[in-house]
Design a protein around this motif. Structure first.
Motif, PDB file in Angstrom:
ATOM      1  N   ALA A 244      46.495  40.453  51.231  1.00  0.00           N
ATOM      2  CA  ALA A 244      45.992  39.324  49.493  1.00  0.00           C
ATOM      3  C   ALA A 244      47.210  39.821  48.887  1.00  0.00           C
ATOM      4  O   ALA A 244      47.908  38.063  48.259  1.00  0.00           O
TER       5      ALA A 244
ATOM      6  N   LYS B 153      47.153  39.258  45.036  1.00  0.00           N
ATOM      7  CA  LYS B 153      46.525  38.349  45.091  1.00  0.00           C
ATOM      8  C   LYS B 153      45.162  38.567  45.357  1.00  0.00           C
ATOM      9  O   LYS B 153      44.306  37.583  44.686  1.00  0.00           O
ATOM     10  N   TYR B 154      44.382  39.880  45.188  1.00  0.00           N
ATOM     11  CA  TYR B 154      43.575  40.339  45.820  1.00  0.00           C
ATOM     12  C   TYR B 154      42.850  40.011  44.837  1.00  0.00           C
ATOM     13  O   TYR B 154      41.311  40.229  45.191  1.00  0.00           O
ATOM     14  N   ASP B 155      42.615  40.764  43.053  1.00  0.00           N
ATOM     15  CA  ASP B 155      41.840  40.559  42.411  1.00  0.00           C
ATOM     16  C   ASP B 155      41.672  38.076  42.514  1.00  0.00           C
ATOM     17  O   ASP B 155      39.822  38.521  41.668  1.00  0.00           O
ATOM     18  N   GLN B 156      41.701  37.669  42.928  1.00  0.00           N
ATOM     19  CA  GLN B 156      41.657  36.387  43.107  1.00  0.00           C
ATOM     20  C   GLN B 156      40.802  36.538  44.798  1.00  0.00           C
ATOM     21  O   GLN B 156      40.105  34.665  44.757  1.00  0.00           O
ATOM     22  N   ASN B 157      40.974  37.036  45.809  1.00  0.00           N
ATOM     23  CA  ASN B 157      40.049  37.118  46.735  1.00  0.00           C
ATOM     24  C   ASN B 157      39.407  38.346  47.584  1.00  0.00           C
ATOM     25  O   ASN B 157      39.900  39.046  48.327  1.00  0.00           O
TER      26      ASN B 157
ATOM     27  N   ASP C 132      38.734  42.610  40.857  1.00  0.00           N
ATOM     28  CA  ASP C 132      39.139  43.309  41.840  1.00  0.00           C
ATOM     29  C   ASP C 132      38.723  44.137  40.984  1.00  0.00           C
ATOM     30  O   ASP C 132      38.250  44.851  40.005  1.00  0.00           O
TER      31      ASP C 132
ATOM     32  N   THR D 268      38.346  39.556  36.842  1.00  0.00           N
ATOM     33  CA  THR D 268      39.189  40.185  37.642  1.00  0.00           C
ATOM     34  C   THR D 268      37.555  40.434  38.856  1.00  0.00           C
ATOM     35  O   THR D 268      36.566  40.570  38.019  1.00  0.00           O
TER      36      THR D 268
END
Length: 503
Positions: free
Chosen positions: A170, A173-177, A42, A40
């Motif tokens: 996000a 979906k922060y783990d991808q952004n 994050d 991840t």
């Protein structure tokens, strides 16, 4: 006249061609290869080494550790301890996040408050009572009591500072952004294959020399070495011991190695029978011939371990119980526990050559005392998730005391509040150990802290929830033209200012 025009055109095309070639050379990405993909982006969701090695380039923390493990300024340019419970941190001004937002004290408060609800990293700040915003660039951290490892824990990658707006925007979906303040900006991620980063032009220390980084995952160690030899990779993390001499003998490559702050251990799930019986765990410890592991799996690049803490960590106890290789003693202990003929079980590993070798050696050694162990290999993400869920019997993993403080080497691995994801995958519980670790954590008396940690190690080695097999080295190989890359005791490497030689 026509001839002159023709020659002029040819000359211009030649110059353009040179410029394009030069531009192409400057844009060559730094290609790094490691054994597993990140899980991840994050930093509060995962603190395993392959993941941290990626997001460490994207984020900054309030503090960091230099190569000698001294605490040095990060996003906090200074700090002052007001009393036993309060510490003031002064932030750097005009630091920009990758989304253009300016770093403020509100982001620090948001980050630390969010950490409290994240099982993977909450243990790092569990003694923090409040985070108070004094002004845009001043933060006050208040602990419940004293908190000995506060500064060390704030230097941990799991405590890097997030931008509140980026996390909120996000929408889950922060783990991808990911958005940080670090020297590199997240570009894209081909899951299971590679991650692309690009240089941050607004980094507060100045732009890093290399524009683009590609971090690839290649599980097979020999294939990582081949990628280096063929020029596909510029840097390879964790060279397999079998390939070290080959790399050392290649005049186009550089090899770096030093002792790490970590260990390799065999974890035993104390909530699964028969591992709930201390005699079974002690029998397993006596059945392991560590010398075979060092010779075969590590090619003599590791040393025997006798405690969960590395000798390089303050509070290491060299006098704890050492389990010598003794098959008869192991058999007797199994018989006392009610298993005179042994039992069937399994050893879990991820797709890692050294761990495969260790598992195979252990499988053979355990047969001598009647233990029939199958080996199960899992993909890295599934391995971390399922051992955190306690589905395993035995597993092979490592732990690096990356903060340099003994709290991090013991609390998340052996405290009963840290079962599962934080690190206690043996699901070990001992009230006395909990008390010792709790007291040491809230104390600022270093002598008392070290005494508690030494006693905790004594009990842990007696009860054997995990068998510390070796203290291992960390190593990296690079192309000769790679400059400014240095090892770090934590195994988390800083790529800021790494560059290609002009030679």
């Amino acid at each position: 006249m026509i001839k002159k025009i023709f020659l002029l055109i040819i000359g211009m095309l030649t110059l353009l061609g040179c410029e394009k070639k030069e531009e192409k050379k400057e844009e060559k990405p730094l290609v790094i290869v490691q054994g597993s993909d990140a899980r991840t982006m994050d930093p509060q969701k995962a603190i395993d080494t392959p993941t941290v090695r990626v997001y460490n380039q994207i984020y900054d923390g309030l503090l960091k550790k230099d190569k000698d493990m001294n605490i040095v300024p990060g996003l906090a340019e200074s700090w002052k301890k007001i009393d036993e419970r309060k510490t003031i941190f002064n932030l750097r001004k005009n630091v920009k996040f990758h989304n253009g937002e300016t770093l403020t004290a509100k982001d620090v408060k948001f980050t630390l408050d969010r950490m409290k609800n994240q099982p993977t990293v909450s243990f790092l700040i569990s003694e923090i009572e409040a985070v108070n915003v004094i002004d845009d660039y001043t933060v006050e951290i208040v602990t419940k009591d004293g908190f000995g490892p506060l500064l060390s824990h704030l230097s941990h990658p799991g405590a890097v500072i997030l931008n509140e707006k980026a996390v909120v925007d996000a929408n889950g979906k922060y783990d991808q952004n990911p958005i940080g303040t670090g020297p590199y900006i997240f570009d894209k991620w081909l899951a299971g294959d590679r991650i692309f980063l690009k240089a941050n032009p607004d980094y507060y220390l100045g732009k890093t020399p290399i524009e683009n980084i590609v971090i690839k995952s290649i599980p097979e160690g020999t294939n990582r070495t081949i990628a280096l030899e063929t020029g596909e990779a510029d840097i390879v993390y964790d060279v397999e011991p079998v390939d070290i001499d080959k790399i050392k003998g290649n005049e186009n490559l550089k090899f770096l190695m030093e002792q790490s702050l970590g260990n390799a251990y065999l974890g035993l799930n104390t909530q699964h029978k028969p591992f709930d019986d201390v005699r079974v765990r002690q029998a397993i410890a006596h059945a392991i011939n560590v010398d075979d592991i060092i010779e075969v799996a590590y090619k003599n690049t590791a040393v025997p371990g006798n405690s969960p803490l590395s000798p390089k960590i303050p509070g290491y106890n060299k006098d704890v119980k050492n389990y010598e290789y003794n098959v008869e003693k192991a058999k007797n202990l199994l018989a006392e526990a009610g298993y005179p003929n042994g039992f069937k079980t399994s050893i879990w590993i991820n797709d890692n050559t050294i761990r495969k070798d260790i598992a195979t050696i252990l499988q053979d050694q355990f047969k001598t005392i009647g233990i029939d162990a199958t080996i199960e290999t899992l993909e890295w993400g599934a391995y971390i998730d399922r051992t955190a869920a306690g589905e395993h019997d035995m597993y092979i993993l490592g732990w690096i005391t990356v903060t340099g403080d003994p709290d991090y080497g013991l609390y998340p691995v052996f405290h009963s509040s840290a079962h599962g994801r934080p690190g206690n995958r043996s699901f070990y519980s001992n009230a006395t150990v909990d008390k010792l670790l709790d007291e040491a954590r809230v104390s600022t008396d270093q002598e008392k802290r070290m005494a508690n940690y030494k006693e905790a190690q004594r009990i842990i080695q007696e009860e054997m929830p995990s068998v510390t097999m070796v203290y291992n080295n960390q190593n990296v190989a690079t192309q000769k033209y790679v400059e400014n890359f240095v090892l770090h005791p934590t195994g988390y490497f800083d790529l800021y200012n790494v560059k290609f030689s002009n030679k």
